[in-house]
Design a protein around this motif. Structure first.
Motif, PDB file in Angstrom:
ATOM      1  N   THR A  16      45.734  28.510  31.624  1.00  0.00           N
ATOM      2  CA  THR A  16      44.909  29.373  32.477  1.00  0.00           C
ATOM      3  C   THR A  16      44.079  28.526  33.423  1.00  0.00           C
ATOM      4  N   VAL A  17      43.434  27.506  32.893  1.00  0.00           N
ATOM      5  CA  VAL A  17      42.606  26.621  33.722  1.00  0.00           C
ATOM      6  C   VAL A  17      43.477  25.948  34.772  1.00  0.00           C
ATOM      7  N   VAL A  21      42.735  26.450  38.657  1.00  0.00           N
ATOM      8  CA  VAL A  21      42.297  25.275  39.422  1.00  0.00           C
ATOM      9  C   VAL A  21      43.241  25.050  40.599  1.00  0.00           C
ATOM     10  N   VAL A  60      35.725  31.281  40.530  1.00  0.00           N
ATOM     11  CA  VAL A  60      36.464  32.116  39.579  1.00  0.00           C
ATOM     12  C   VAL A  60      35.713  33.416  39.298  1.00  0.00           C
ATOM     13  N   ASP A  87      39.945  35.421  31.958  1.00  0.00           N
ATOM     14  CA  ASP A  87      40.265  34.158  32.632  1.00  0.00           C
ATOM     15  C   ASP A  87      38.985  33.462  33.091  1.00  0.00           C
ATOM     16  N   LYS A  88      38.081  34.247  33.655  1.00  0.00           N
ATOM     17  CA  LYS A  88      36.788  33.692  34.105  1.00  0.00           C
ATOM     18  C   LYS A  88      36.053  33.071  32.927  1.00  0.00           C
ATOM     19  N   VAL A  91      37.651  29.728  31.928  1.00  0.00           N
ATOM     20  CA  VAL A  91      37.300  28.620  32.826  1.00  0.00           C
ATOM     21  C   VAL A  91      35.863  28.179  32.582  1.00  0.00           C
ATOM     22  N   TRP A  94      35.727  26.230  29.393  1.00  0.00           N
ATOM     23  CA  TRP A  94      36.360  24.930  29.604  1.00  0.00           C
ATOM     24  C   TRP A  94      35.384  23.982  30.301  1.00  0.00           C
TER      25      TRP A  94
END
Length: 102
Positions: A16-17, A21, A60, A87-88, A91, A94
């Motif tokens: 995902t990251v 990115v 994001v 997803d946000k 990130v 992460w």
């Protein structure tokens, strides 16, 4: 390829990251090639600068396209990639795990 990048490819959150990115860098390249180049260098070395990390976190958040709302419940957000609230969060987590203040 760095060990970090190999681990990301084998991890759903890492994929995902990686996907987001890539989209962020492509968009940044269109608007600020110098910043995109610096961010890409950091990404390829496995460590984004604090400025790049903050830009990614803001990007994001602003680009969440799949809100889960129906047409009557909320706006449709157009975007080149599908980005969910999850997803946000992925990130942001992460970035925090790498010592960035998000």
């Amino acid at each position: 390829m760095s060990d970090e990048r190999v681990r990301q490819e084998n991890d759903p959150a890492g994929r995902t990251v990686e996907r987001l990115v890539a989209a962020w860098l492509a968009e940044t390249e269109r608007h600020d090639p110098e910043a995109a180049g610096q961010a890409r260098d950091g990404w390829e070395r496995g460590a984004l600068s604090e400025r790049a990390a903050q830009d990614l976190a803001t990007w994001v958040t602003a680009r969440v396209t799949d809100t889960g709302f129906t047409e009557d419940e909320g706006p449709y957000v157009a975007g080149e990639v599908r980005i969910t609230p999850s997803d946000k969060d992925t990130v942001h987590a992460w970035l925090r795990a790498r010592g960035n203040a998000v």
